[in-house]
Design a protein around this motif. Structure first.
Motif, PDB file in Angstrom:
ATOM      1  N   ALA A  53     -12.036  81.491  21.987  1.00 27.63           N
ATOM      2  CA  ALA A  53     -11.592  82.804  22.476  1.00 27.63           C
ATOM      3  C   ALA A  53     -10.683  82.685  23.687  1.00 27.63           C
ATOM      4  O   ALA A  53      -9.861  83.558  23.930  1.00 27.63           O
ATOM      5  CB  ALA A  53     -12.796  83.682  22.803  1.00 27.63           C
ATOM      6  N   GLY A  54     -10.839  81.602  24.433  1.00 29.79           N
ATOM      7  CA  GLY A  54      -9.985  81.401  25.610  1.00 29.79           C
ATOM      8  C   GLY A  54     -10.029  82.586  26.549  1.00 29.79           C
ATOM      9  O   GLY A  54     -11.080  82.982  27.011  1.00 29.79           O
ATOM     10  N   ARG A  55      -8.872  83.177  26.799  1.00 27.78           N
ATOM     11  CA  ARG A  55      -8.795  84.331  27.697  1.00 27.78           C
ATOM     12  C   ARG A  55      -8.314  85.570  26.941  1.00 27.78           C
ATOM     13  O   ARG A  55      -7.844  86.523  27.547  1.00 27.78           O
ATOM     14  CB  ARG A  55      -7.859  84.007  28.856  1.00 27.78           C
ATOM     15  N   SER A 189      -2.745  92.819  25.339  1.00 28.09           N
ATOM     16  CA  SER A 189      -3.850  91.893  25.082  1.00 28.09           C
ATOM     17  C   SER A 189      -3.784  91.288  23.676  1.00 28.09           C
ATOM     18  O   SER A 189      -4.388  90.259  23.417  1.00 28.09           O
ATOM     19  CB  SER A 189      -5.190  92.601  25.281  1.00 28.09           C
ATOM     20  N   LEU A 190      -3.056  91.916  22.771  1.00 19.51           N
ATOM     21  CA  LEU A 190      -2.930  91.354  21.413  1.00 19.51           C
ATOM     22  C   LEU A 190      -2.121  90.070  21.401  1.00 19.51           C
ATOM     23  O   LEU A 190      -2.301  89.218  20.558  1.00 19.51           O
ATOM     24  CB  LEU A 190      -2.289  92.363  20.462  1.00 19.51           C
ATOM     25  N   ASN A 191      -1.210  89.946  22.335  1.00 18.98           N
ATOM     26  CA  ASN A 191      -0.376  88.746  22.427  1.00 18.98           C
ATOM     27  C   ASN A 191      -0.799  87.872  23.584  1.00 18.98           C
ATOM     28  O   ASN A 191      -0.041  87.024  24.022  1.00 18.98           O
ATOM     29  CB  ASN A 191       1.099  89.150  22.600  1.00 18.98           C
ATOM     30  N   GLY A 192      -2.018  88.109  24.086  1.00 17.66           N
ATOM     31  CA  GLY A 192      -2.501  87.405  25.277  1.00 17.66           C
ATOM     32  C   GLY A 192      -2.665  85.912  25.065  1.00 17.66           C
ATOM     33  O   GLY A 192      -2.414  85.393  23.988  1.00 17.66           O
ATOM     34  N   PRO A 193      -3.161  85.236  26.126  1.00 20.01           N
ATOM     35  CA  PRO A 193      -3.295  83.771  26.104  1.00 20.01           C
ATOM     36  C   PRO A 193      -4.233  83.276  25.032  1.00 20.01           C
ATOM     37  O   PRO A 193      -5.089  83.901  24.579  1.00 20.01           O
ATOM     38  CB  PRO A 193      -3.837  83.443  27.492  1.00 20.01           C
TER      39      PRO A 193
END
Length: 193
Positions: A53-55, A189-193
């Motif tokens: 999941a990362g960030r 947030s959909l294209n987040g890290p």
């Protein structure tokens, strides 16, 4: 000799880098769970998702709902076993039947939620977030309704049931918090890290 020193420095650097990597996983789950009401339970139930999941708020929301679905299914199996074994009698047996129905509704709502989380898109994001919060809130209400049927009851079986359902409610609450975080972070947030 110089080559050995460089090799030792390199190996030391690798060791530090790999230990920082494992700390990063802990940091990820800590950061994700910081928005939840039941922080320790969140950390424990979602720790295995730290790397994947990362960030990413969307991945954490999906992990939260996925874990919740598994917990609700386990609790539902437990409730069905209680009914099959005819352990509860009278008023408690009626409450148990109602509880089983509530948990089936919760499972349905969680399946809907997970389905939406798997196909989030920018065009429908706000509507999807609205549906998600509605369905997760409904699942939480179903779990609370289950407990209402056992108010003022204190047998060993009822206490065990109440403990299990309360734990599931806490996990569902955490999943809802993760979805609310995703909604608050918005499309970015959909294209987040």
């Amino acid at each position: 000799m110089r080559t050995i020193s460089i090799l030792i420095l390199f190996l030391s650097w690798l060791t530090c880098a790999s230990s920082r990597g494992s700390d990063n996983g802990d940091t990820n789950v800590e950061e994700a769970c910081s928005v939840t009401r039941y922080h320790d339970l969140c950390m424990h139930s979602l720790a295995s998702f730290s790397r994947t999941a990362g960030r990413s708020p969307s991945k954490w929301a999906r992990a939260g709902v996925s874990v919740t679905l598994g917990e609700v299914k386990n609790a539902s199996q437990y409730l069905n076993k209680l009914k099959r074994d005819r352990i509860m009698r009278g008023r408690n047996r009626i409450a148990l039947s109602d509880c089983i129905e509530c948990f089936q509704d919760a499972i349905d709502n969680l399946h809907r939620s997970l389905s939406i989380l798997r196909k989030l898109d920018a065009t429908n994001f706000d509507m999807q977030m609205g549906d998600l919060t509605t369905w997760l809130s409904a699942a939480l209400t179903d779990e609370d309704t289950c407990l209402d049927g056992f108010e003022d009851q204190s047998s060993k079986q009822v206490r065990m049931l109440q403990n299990q359902v309360s734990r599931v409610s806490c996990i569902t609450s955490n999943a809802l918090a993760l979805v609310n975080k995703l909604a608050a972070d918005g499309l970015a947030s959909l294209n987040g890290p």
